[in-house]
Write an enzyme that holds these catalytic residues in place. Sequence first.
Site, PDB file in Angstrom:
ATOM      1  N   ASP A   1      -4.302   4.844   6.498  1.00 50.27           N
ATOM      2  CA  ASP A   1      -4.705   5.863   7.397  1.00 50.27           C
ATOM      3  C   ASP A   1      -5.858   5.379   8.445  1.00 50.27           C
ATOM      4  O   ASP A   1      -5.032   4.985   9.528  1.00 50.27           O
ATOM      5  CB  ASP A   1      -5.717   6.833   6.147  1.00 50.27           C
ATOM      6  CG  ASP A   1      -6.116   8.225   6.729  1.00 50.27           C
ATOM      7  OD1 ASP A   1      -5.773   8.394   7.799  1.00 50.27           O
ATOM      8  OD2 ASP A   1      -6.363   8.929   5.905  1.00 50.27           O
TER       9      ASP A   1
ATOM     10  N   GLU B   1       0.843  -1.133   0.166  1.00 53.18           N
ATOM     11  CA  GLU B   1       0.060   0.025   0.225  1.00 53.18           C
ATOM     12  C   GLU B   1       0.861   1.423  -0.003  1.00 53.18           C
ATOM     13  O   GLU B   1       1.915   1.338   0.436  1.00 53.18           O
ATOM     14  CB  GLU B   1      -0.736  -0.142   1.362  1.00 53.18           C
ATOM     15  CG  GLU B   1      -2.167  -0.649   0.959  1.00 53.18           C
ATOM     16  CD  GLU B   1      -3.167   0.294   0.203  1.00 53.18           C
ATOM     17  OE1 GLU B   1      -2.716   1.001  -0.483  1.00 53.18           O
ATOM     18  OE2 GLU B   1      -4.591  -0.115   0.463  1.00 53.18           O
TER      19      GLU B   1
HETATM   20  C1  PRP Z   1      -5.918   5.385  -0.232  1.00 53.67           C
HETATM   21  C2  PRP Z   1      -4.615   4.353  -0.063  1.00 53.67           C
HETATM   22  C3  PRP Z   1      -5.668   3.153   0.596  1.00 53.67           C
HETATM   23  C4  PRP Z   1      -6.660   3.931   1.425  1.00 53.67           C
HETATM   24  C5  PRP Z   1      -5.939   3.917   2.847  1.00 53.67           C
HETATM   25  O1  PRP Z   1      -6.602   5.170  -1.322  1.00 53.67           O
HETATM   26  O2  PRP Z   1      -4.291   3.714  -1.307  1.00 53.67           O
HETATM   27  O3  PRP Z   1      -5.880   2.359  -0.036  1.00 53.67           O
HETATM   28  O4  PRP Z   1      -6.633   5.148   0.847  1.00 53.67           O
HETATM   29  O5  PRP Z   1      -7.218   4.625   3.545  1.00 53.67           O
HETATM   30  P1  PRP Z   1      -7.788   4.038   5.013  1.00 53.67           P
HETATM   31  O6  PRP Z   1      -6.795   3.450   5.677  1.00 53.67           O
HETATM   32  O7  PRP Z   1      -8.382   5.296   5.618  1.00 53.67           O
HETATM   33  O8  PRP Z   1      -8.790   2.922   4.545  1.00 53.67           O
HETATM   34  P2  PRP Z   1      -7.391   6.104  -2.035  1.00 53.67           P
HETATM   35  O9  PRP Z   1      -9.024   5.972  -1.384  1.00 53.67           O
HETATM   36  O10 PRP Z   1      -7.083   7.367  -1.948  1.00 53.67           O
HETATM   37  O11 PRP Z   1      -7.459   5.828  -3.476  1.00 53.67           O
HETATM   38  P3  PRP Z   1      -6.219   5.562  -4.560  1.00 53.67           P
HETATM   39  O12 PRP Z   1      -5.330   4.608  -4.068  1.00 53.67           O
HETATM   40  O13 PRP Z   1      -6.921   5.509  -5.920  1.00 53.67           O
HETATM   41  O14 PRP Z   1      -5.429   7.252  -4.442  1.00 53.67           O
END
Ligand code: PRP
Length: 180
Positions: free
Chosen positions: A106, A102
């Site tokens: 977050d 990843e």
């Molecule tokens: C981001 C990152 C994770 C997720 C983490 O993806 O790549 O998959 O957020 O967030 P969390 O721990 O709060 O669930 P995003 O939704 O920004 O999409 P992307 O990967 O297409 O940029």
Amino acid sequence: MDFIDRLVFREEEIQKRVRDLGKEITSDYAALYGEGAEVRMVSVLKGGFIFLADLIRCVQLDVTVDFMAITSYGEAAASSGAVRIEQDLSMSIEDRFVLVVEDIIDTGLTLHYILRNLRSRNPRDLRVCTLLDREVRRIAPIDISYRGFEVGEEFLVGYGLDYRQKGRNLRNIYTVKTAG
Ligand code: PRP
């Protein structure tokens, strides 16, 4: 690129950390499962693709890659972490050594859901590698085996991370201007 604010991680620093993570992964898997161990690296699109591309070139084992794309069920459901698999893995992970790669963890809700899903497919080993760990916002606990950097609450862009889908191509990681 008028959304760029302050430099947080410079390209050289990121690349050094990626090399170190690659070495750590190589020696861990070789020690646990032998030099011939094949690692299936799974990236959740789209944010992780740049990190994955650099990381696999720093791992001296047999590596195979696969991708998943997910969408969350919308704002209200986002807090539950409920996501829908939009594009599934192309290969079975049964009895495989799976490493989910990843860009950032977050709240952990997305990965919590994905890990539960992957676990049900009976991999032999399932681990997590993230470039950035924003632990301060964690809701769902995630066991992270490999972590690049710990980060704070600021919104970040670059090296795969987007601001409104832009900025993934930046070589450094920056904070985003809050106004606008
Ligand atoms: C981001 C990152 C994770 C997720 C983490 O993806 O790549 O998959 O957020 O967030 P969390 O721990 O709060 O669930 P995003 O939704 O920004 O999409 P992307 O990967 O297409 O940029």
